[in-house]
Design a protein around this motif. Sequence first.
Motif, mmCIF file in Angstrom:
data_model
loop_
_atom_site.group_PDB
_atom_site.id
_atom_site.type_symbol
_atom_site.label_atom_id
_atom_site.label_comp_id
_atom_site.label_asym_id
_atom_site.label_seq_id
_atom_site.Cartn_x
_atom_site.Cartn_y
_atom_site.Cartn_z
ATOM 1 N N UNK A 1 56.385 -42.594 -24.978
ATOM 2 C CA UNK A 1 55.358 -43.031 -23.647
ATOM 3 C C UNK A 1 55.064 -44.272 -23.793
ATOM 4 N N UNK A 2 55.032 -45.067 -22.729
ATOM 5 C CA UNK A 2 54.568 -46.224 -22.532
ATOM 6 C C UNK A 2 53.114 -46.657 -22.650
ATOM 7 N N UNK A 3 52.538 -47.665 -22.556
ATOM 8 C CA UNK A 3 51.188 -47.788 -22.451
ATOM 9 C C UNK A 3 50.780 -47.958 -21.119
ATOM 10 N N UNK A 4 51.738 -48.427 -20.268
ATOM 11 C CA UNK A 4 51.244 -48.268 -18.898
ATOM 12 C C UNK A 4 51.181 -46.949 -18.150
ATOM 13 N N UNK A 5 51.769 -45.989 -18.944
ATOM 14 C CA UNK A 5 51.881 -44.789 -18.237
ATOM 15 C C UNK A 5 50.469 -44.167 -18.780
ATOM 16 N N UNK A 6 49.982 -44.421 -20.091
ATOM 17 C CA UNK A 6 48.858 -44.026 -20.562
ATOM 18 C C UNK A 6 47.810 -44.398 -19.915
ATOM 19 N N UNK A 7 47.646 -45.711 -19.288
ATOM 20 C CA UNK A 7 46.615 -46.225 -18.789
ATOM 21 C C UNK A 7 46.342 -45.521 -17.277
ATOM 22 N N UNK A 8 47.593 -45.356 -16.621
ATOM 23 C CA UNK A 8 47.511 -44.672 -15.286
ATOM 24 C C UNK A 8 47.069 -43.268 -15.355
ATOM 25 N N UNK A 9 47.844 -42.492 -16.282
ATOM 26 C CA UNK A 9 47.345 -41.184 -16.466
ATOM 27 C C UNK A 9 45.863 -40.907 -16.791
ATOM 28 N N UNK A 10 45.378 -41.953 -17.689
ATOM 29 C CA UNK A 10 44.011 -41.762 -18.102
ATOM 30 C C UNK A 10 43.012 -42.169 -16.924
ATOM 31 N N UNK A 11 43.307 -43.409 -16.336
ATOM 32 C CA UNK A 11 42.519 -43.841 -15.289
ATOM 33 C C UNK A 11 42.265 -42.964 -14.146
ATOM 34 N N UNK A 12 43.259 -42.074 -13.816
ATOM 35 C CA UNK A 12 42.846 -41.242 -12.658
ATOM 36 C C UNK A 12 42.102 -40.325 -12.928
ATOM 37 N N UNK A 13 41.706 -39.949 -14.252
ATOM 38 C CA UNK A 13 40.758 -39.019 -14.660
ATOM 39 C C UNK A 13 39.370 -39.428 -14.925
ATOM 40 N N UNK A 14 39.150 -40.700 -14.779
ATOM 41 C CA UNK A 14 37.927 -41.621 -15.265
ATOM 42 C C UNK A 14 36.760 -41.009 -14.068
ATOM 43 N N UNK A 15 37.051 -40.646 -13.086
ATOM 44 C CA UNK A 15 35.958 -40.330 -12.097
ATOM 45 C C UNK A 15 35.359 -38.696 -12.242
ATOM 46 N N UNK B 1 47.386 -48.614 -29.446
ATOM 47 C CA UNK B 1 46.164 -48.600 -29.909
ATOM 48 C C UNK B 1 45.101 -49.371 -29.072
ATOM 49 N N UNK B 2 45.424 -50.630 -28.627
ATOM 50 C CA UNK B 2 44.349 -51.384 -28.013
ATOM 51 C C UNK B 2 44.034 -50.804 -26.566
ATOM 52 N N UNK B 3 45.251 -50.289 -26.158
ATOM 53 C CA UNK B 3 45.160 -49.861 -24.565
ATOM 54 C C UNK B 3 44.379 -48.391 -24.604
ATOM 55 N N UNK B 4 44.799 -47.559 -25.718
ATOM 56 C CA UNK B 4 43.801 -46.146 -25.684
ATOM 57 C C UNK B 4 42.551 -46.635 -26.083
ATOM 58 N N UNK B 5 42.077 -47.772 -26.646
ATOM 59 C CA UNK B 5 40.724 -47.988 -26.941
ATOM 60 C C UNK B 5 39.824 -48.627 -25.827
ATOM 61 N N UNK B 6 40.607 -49.368 -25.038
ATOM 62 C CA UNK B 6 40.436 -50.072 -23.745
ATOM 63 C C UNK B 6 40.116 -48.753 -22.818
ATOM 64 N N UNK B 7 40.877 -47.920 -22.697
ATOM 65 C CA UNK B 7 40.627 -46.764 -21.469
ATOM 66 C C UNK B 7 39.563 -45.757 -22.207
ATOM 67 N N UNK B 8 39.171 -45.721 -23.319
ATOM 68 C CA UNK B 8 38.028 -44.862 -23.792
ATOM 69 C C UNK B 8 36.845 -45.546 -23.566
ATOM 70 N N UNK B 9 36.903 -46.890 -23.930
ATOM 71 C CA UNK B 9 35.452 -48.030 -23.660
ATOM 72 C C UNK B 9 35.210 -47.769 -22.181
ATOM 73 N N UNK B 10 36.119 -48.002 -21.444
ATOM 74 C CA UNK B 10 35.899 -47.967 -20.017
ATOM 75 C C UNK B 10 35.464 -46.850 -19.383
ATOM 76 N N UNK B 11 36.108 -45.651 -19.860
ATOM 77 C CA UNK B 11 35.457 -44.050 -19.556
ATOM 78 C C UNK B 11 34.242 -43.963 -20.109
ATOM 79 N N UNK B 12 33.500 -44.257 -21.007
ATOM 80 C CA UNK B 12 32.499 -44.232 -21.635
ATOM 81 C C UNK B 12 31.400 -45.206 -20.693
#
Length: 163
Positions: free
Chosen positions: A1-15, A61-72
């Motif tokens: 799974x690419x990190x671009x897909x991870x970011x899109x998948x996760x940012x859709x759920x941040x709301x 790892x950096x992309x997952x960390x970025x998404x978790x920080x933004x979600x929090x």
Amino acid sequence: MSTDHIAVQQEDTIAAVDATPQAAAGEVDWFHGLPGRRFRVALPPRLILLNSNQRPHHHQRAEITRVLRRAAAFASRHVPHLDRAHIVGVLHPPTRGRRDPANWYPSFKAATDGLVDQGVLDDDDHTRVIGPDMRLGHVVAGARLVLHIRAVEPPHLPSEQGN
């Protein structure tokens, strides 16, 4: 799974996050009997979490960390600024089974950094934060991290006038 897909998948759920001053129904009061205002910061379920036993590529790892920080940061937008806090991080796993919640420390650290990014805390060093103490919660479809935050009053320093 690419990190671009991870970011899109996760940012859709941040709301789908919340920051509430009280615990959700049926949830443990992690600070029972302790003074201080309390806040609950729930990250959305189904985020990809970091585990100490994983060895992802540093870019992933950096992309997952970025998404978790933004979600929090987003989830804590209604939490006021706190000078000091005690944080209990609760991992709600996707299934029953034995787990070591401390293995998810990288995810809890990223979420705590998100509190700093949002301005809830000035920093997350030992002078301002107790924890995060990691605990295991009830099963949640897709897994979820929840930060339980308690405002802590600064310790009373001895008076220098008596010397």
